[in-house]
Every structure is written in structure tokens, then in C-alpha cells.
Design a protein around this motif. Sequence first.
Motif: not given
Length: 252
Positions: A32-35, A42-46, A241-246
Motif C-alpha cells: 500500500q503506497y499512498y496515494p 479508486p481503481q486501486q490507485g493511479a 489517468i494521472l489527472q483523474q486519479l492523482l
Amino acid sequence: MPAVKALLLFIASLFIYLQPIKAEVITLASSQYYPYYAADLPQQGAVSELIRQAFLLQGVQIHIEFMPFARALRDSQQANYVGLIAAWYSDERAEHFYYSQPLYANYMVFFKRRAQPIHFTDYKDLVRQRLRLGLVQGYLPLQGLMQHQPAHINVATDEQAFKMLALGRVDLVPADKLNGQYLIAEKLPEYLGQLEAISPALELRPLYLLLSKKDPRAEALMQRFNNGLEELRRSGQYQQILQQLLPEAVQH
């Protein structure tokens, strides 16, 4: 009758041809390496989503199992899992894993308690000031850090390291800047305002997908993954994907 039989054979072969091709499914281990990646994001991360979509473009589906990093690395190396999401590069690891093209780069800094005056210019300062570090077991040490043999305590997760920092059991935690900021804000809000990142930056560390060399499919899978990742970049889906999830990374 022969014509009818021929027609039936044609219909049967057409039916078989039109059946959806079952995608190959592989299982990857992950910490687990947030974020960037975690089971509850969401989606298990970017980073997980980048890997998922790159593989899907090559007809491969992934399943991810989450666990502490040291176990994920060990079990992936032994090919109990096809590979690992995700890790930094070392020559030692490269003996056991195929490395992908870079996925994303971590901006490494030290975190400290805001109330504690710490002045850091190089790793010698850690020993001179008798500072204790909180290190996640299995993570690669920063270049040059362990040569000076600073006092340190090993923990299983990033969250544990930051909790020990807040409680005064260690003085510094080396971490990706976004990782630290996320954990403090989302997982340890009781310490918000008490912990901070300090300058200078320590390293810029690329993250990679690792596939075990003990798995006979790994080399071919890595080539397919790299092809899919390149297609993601060309199409603009990588940035989406980066813009949406990160979004923090896009602004960083």
C-alpha cells in the motif's frame, strides 16, 4: 443433405470464431503506497490503473493482492506472484526481476516534527545530531544514506513510520513527498500540522513494474506491457489517468 451439413458446419465454426477470446489473467503482489496504489483507493490507485490499462491493451488482465512490501517483494521474487507493483531500481533486484519502462517518479524528502529544529545539509548531519530514522523494511535506502550508519528503526509500513515520527520515537522519515502529505492528511489527521517535509530534496526515484525472472512468461509479458504503456502515452490516456486519479502529481 450434403449442402445442409456443410451449412451447419459453417455455422458451428462461425459460432466458435465469434466467441469472445478469454483474456489471460495474471496475479501481481503490491504494497500500500499512498496515494499511488492501495486497495482502498479508486481503481486501486493511479499506478495500478496505468499497469491495468497497459496490460489490457495487450489482452492481459491483472489481479492485485495487497500486503506489506517486504513480503510482496519476497513472494514475487520466488514467483508466488508473477510480479510486483511497484518498486525502485537496484542492481541486486535486477538479478531477479525484469524491469518495465518507468511508470512515475517519486520526489524523495525527509519529514520531521515541525516543533523540532533540524538542519540537514548532508547525511553526515544525521550522525552528528544523533538523529533516528524510521525506515520501511524492504525499501531501498537512499543513495549514500546507510554509508553513514545513522540510527534507525525498521517498520512494516509508511503509516507506521509517520506515526512513530509524530510520537517522537524517530526524528526523521525519508519518504516520497506526496506519500507523506497524503498519509498525514488522510490516515493520520490527528497529527496534521505537526509534521512537515524539509529541504533539500534527496532524490528523484522512478517507479517500475517488476516481473519475476523465475516465471517463464515474464520476459514476454514485460515486452507486451511496455508496448501497452507506450500506447497509453501516445494516446494521451496515461495523462488522463494521472489527472483523474492523482491530480496532486499533475500539479506537482
